[in-house]
Design a protein around this motif. Sequence first.
Motif, PDB file in Angstrom:
ATOM      1  N   GLU A 108      42.125  31.975  46.841  1.00 41.77           N
ATOM      2  CA  GLU A 108      41.287  32.780  47.734  1.00 41.77           C
ATOM      3  C   GLU A 108      42.057  33.978  48.288  1.00 41.77           C
ATOM      4  O   GLU A 108      41.509  35.078  48.402  1.00 41.77           O
ATOM      5  CB  GLU A 108      40.757  31.916  48.877  1.00 41.77           C
ATOM      6  CG  GLU A 108      39.592  31.024  48.504  1.00 41.77           C
ATOM      7  CD  GLU A 108      38.791  30.602  49.729  1.00 41.77           C
ATOM      8  OE1 GLU A 108      39.396  30.460  50.813  1.00 41.77           O
ATOM      9  OE2 GLU A 108      37.565  30.406  49.587  1.00 41.77           O
ATOM     10  N   HIS A 135      26.289  33.785  44.783  1.00 42.96           N
ATOM     11  CA  HIS A 135      27.651  33.925  45.275  1.00 42.96           C
ATOM     12  C   HIS A 135      27.779  33.259  46.633  1.00 42.96           C
ATOM     13  O   HIS A 135      26.833  33.152  47.373  1.00 42.96           O
ATOM     14  CB  HIS A 135      28.031  35.404  45.389  1.00 42.96           C
ATOM     15  CG  HIS A 135      27.969  36.128  44.074  1.00 42.96           C
ATOM     16  ND1 HIS A 135      28.479  35.593  42.906  1.00 42.96           N
ATOM     17  CD2 HIS A 135      27.412  37.328  43.738  1.00 42.96           C
ATOM     18  CE1 HIS A 135      28.293  36.445  41.920  1.00 42.96           C
ATOM     19  NE2 HIS A 135      27.641  37.489  42.396  1.00 42.96           N
ATOM     20  N   CYS A 146      42.240  36.679  45.598  1.00 41.55           N
ATOM     21  CA  CYS A 146      40.968  37.369  45.329  1.00 41.55           C
ATOM     22  C   CYS A 146      40.486  38.183  46.533  1.00 41.55           C
ATOM     23  O   CYS A 146      39.836  39.222  46.353  1.00 41.55           O
ATOM     24  CB  CYS A 146      39.898  36.349  44.950  1.00 41.55           C
ATOM     25  SG  CYS A 146      40.171  35.534  43.364  1.00 41.55           S
ATOM     26  N   ARG A 163      32.579  28.562  45.647  1.00 40.86           N
ATOM     27  CA  ARG A 163      32.692  30.022  45.771  1.00 40.86           C
ATOM     28  C   ARG A 163      32.858  30.710  44.417  1.00 40.86           C
ATOM     29  O   ARG A 163      32.350  31.808  44.202  1.00 40.86           O
ATOM     30  CB  ARG A 163      33.872  30.364  46.680  1.00 40.86           C
ATOM     31  CG  ARG A 163      34.072  31.859  46.923  1.00 40.86           C
ATOM     32  CD  ARG A 163      35.189  32.076  47.938  1.00 40.86           C
ATOM     33  NE  ARG A 163      35.495  33.489  48.127  1.00 40.86           N
ATOM     34  CZ  ARG A 163      34.824  34.302  48.940  1.00 40.86           C
ATOM     35  NH1 ARG A 163      33.788  33.839  49.630  1.00 40.86           N
ATOM     36  NH2 ARG A 163      35.171  35.574  49.064  1.00 40.86           N
ATOM     37  N   TYR A 164      33.554  30.052  43.499  1.00 37.79           N
ATOM     38  CA  TYR A 164      33.869  30.659  42.217  1.00 37.79           C
ATOM     39  C   TYR A 164      33.316  29.823  41.058  1.00 37.79           C
ATOM     40  O   TYR A 164      33.278  28.594  41.134  1.00 37.79           O
ATOM     41  CB  TYR A 164      35.384  30.794  42.039  1.00 37.79           C
ATOM     42  CG  TYR A 164      36.096  31.503  43.161  1.00 37.79           C
ATOM     43  CD1 TYR A 164      35.797  32.824  43.498  1.00 37.79           C
ATOM     44  CD2 TYR A 164      37.080  30.846  43.901  1.00 37.79           C
ATOM     45  CE1 TYR A 164      36.458  33.474  44.521  1.00 37.79           C
ATOM     46  CE2 TYR A 164      37.756  31.483  44.929  1.00 37.79           C
ATOM     47  CZ  TYR A 164      37.435  32.797  45.248  1.00 37.79           C
ATOM     48  OH  TYR A 164      38.086  33.431  46.263  1.00 37.79           O
ATOM     49  N   SER A 177      38.131  39.556  49.035  1.00 41.24           N
ATOM     50  CA  SER A 177      36.666  39.636  49.052  1.00 41.24           C
ATOM     51  C   SER A 177      36.052  39.694  47.665  1.00 41.24           C
ATOM     52  O   SER A 177      34.826  39.698  47.514  1.00 41.24           O
ATOM     53  CB  SER A 177      36.227  40.879  49.845  1.00 41.24           C
ATOM     54  OG  SER A 177      36.735  42.062  49.218  1.00 41.24           O
ATOM     55  N   ILE A 224      34.662  38.554  44.147  1.00 37.55           N
ATOM     56  CA  ILE A 224      34.091  37.376  43.497  1.00 37.55           C
ATOM     57  C   ILE A 224      34.194  37.610  41.993  1.00 37.55           C
ATOM     58  O   ILE A 224      33.440  38.402  41.421  1.00 37.55           O
ATOM     59  CB  ILE A 224      32.626  37.139  43.897  1.00 37.55           C
ATOM     60  CG1 ILE A 224      32.503  36.938  45.397  1.00 37.55           C
ATOM     61  CG2 ILE A 224      32.075  35.924  43.132  1.00 37.55           C
ATOM     62  CD1 ILE A 224      33.212  35.697  45.915  1.00 37.55           C
ATOM     63  N   ASN A 273      26.272  36.741  35.311  1.00 37.95           N
ATOM     64  CA  ASN A 273      26.779  36.759  36.669  1.00 37.95           C
ATOM     65  C   ASN A 273      25.719  37.243  37.663  1.00 37.95           C
ATOM     66  O   ASN A 273      25.725  36.889  38.840  1.00 37.95           O
ATOM     67  CB  ASN A 273      28.027  37.632  36.757  1.00 37.95           C
ATOM     68  CG  ASN A 273      28.836  37.359  38.003  1.00 37.95           C
ATOM     69  OD1 ASN A 273      28.977  36.212  38.406  1.00 37.95           O
ATOM     70  ND2 ASN A 273      29.348  38.407  38.623  1.00 37.95           N
TER      71      ASN A 273
END
Length: 426
Positions: free
Chosen positions: A303, A426, A306, A332-333, A308, A310, A421
């Motif tokens: 996290e 998200h 990365c 989250r991912y 912010s 995605i 995607n």
Amino acid sequence: MTVKYKPFSEKQLRSLFWWVEGSGTERYDAIICDGAVRSGKTFSLSLSFVLWAMFSFDNALLGFCGKTITALRRNVIMPLLPCLQELGLEVRENISSNRMTVRCAGRENTFFFFSGKDEGSAALIQGVTLSGVMFDEVALMPRSFVEQALARCSVQGSRFFFNCNPEYPSHWFYREWIQNRQRKNALYIHFRMSDNPSLSPEMLRRYEGLYSGAFYRRFVEGEWVSVSGAVYPFMEDGRMFVSPPTEACEEYCVSCDYGTVNPTSIGLWGRIGETWYRLRESYYDARKEGKSRTDEEHYNSLEELCGSIIPTAVIVDPSAASFIEVIERHGRYAVTRADNNVIDGIRKTSQALRNGEVVICNTCADAIREFSLYRWDENKPMDTVIKRDDHAMDDIRYFVSYIKAADDGFGCASIQRRTDNLFRPH
């Protein structure tokens, strides 16, 4: 639409008509075409296989074999179909049953498509009786599958067609078939890249620039040679590492090689146009730090890397089941289990780095360090890397294999991932 073809080279013509009476080579039971990539051997040999089958048999079953059905269709069947139609043969492909039927001059034969991707593939071809078989990239197939397919060819007059790029000199196919071709009654034709008349001088230079070291000798010179020294020798040039781009990226991905005692390497990638940049990385060596991290602590590092962003996918070492579970639980991912075919991944990575599709930024100190240390194991009889200083190397390989997976290129695969995607929350 009429398809235009370049005239065949001398070696292509030999492989095309080797079975014809009066050719001087019709006495052979098999043909082996090996050598450089893009040398024209696949097209001429696959056309030869179909023409021989239609001349020799009626109502027969034959086999086209590839590493995967997808690769077989893309590399062999799709280029072949327009030519067969131009020659007046009627072709009907049944995609769902992996076969095609070819008709010509009152004769009809069926060609089945088989995948020889692993040891379990041998079971898929058991039970069928074939009049002939062609292997595309036979050196990438397990021996058990190839021998099972050959055993299926029990019809009188059946023949074998082999096509491959070179591997290491102790490879079973090289030792069993190429070195014993006289005993096997096999015709051997060795191709160089220059034997393909459809390649312009500019394209020849382009392909020659994609490889170095042993891979150059294999895929350009067509030699069966052992690898030695650095895995990516061209990365010793400091100019291969660049400053991070200042413009915003259009897409992001993360790749991860997970370790508990061994280091964990995580890389953040960003795409601008058709180029992917390794923007920054997280690298944790438990031995050096004197403390192992928990899966939650590794997730916190992910996290933090990365921020912010995605990413389209987090590509993770497939053996890291507990870490994958933690990522999925957080929600989250999106996680993708990596393709862990080492040698194939190294080939793809070498090519992607050489032609600039993948670029390493100078902010990735541990990846740069490992590039200088990552070596082939010269004490092993086959292509093997030394399992040391390879954690960033593994996560980079996972990433390249992922973006190459759909079409061995970047455009279509990237478009598909970005489309998928859009519909993922998200």
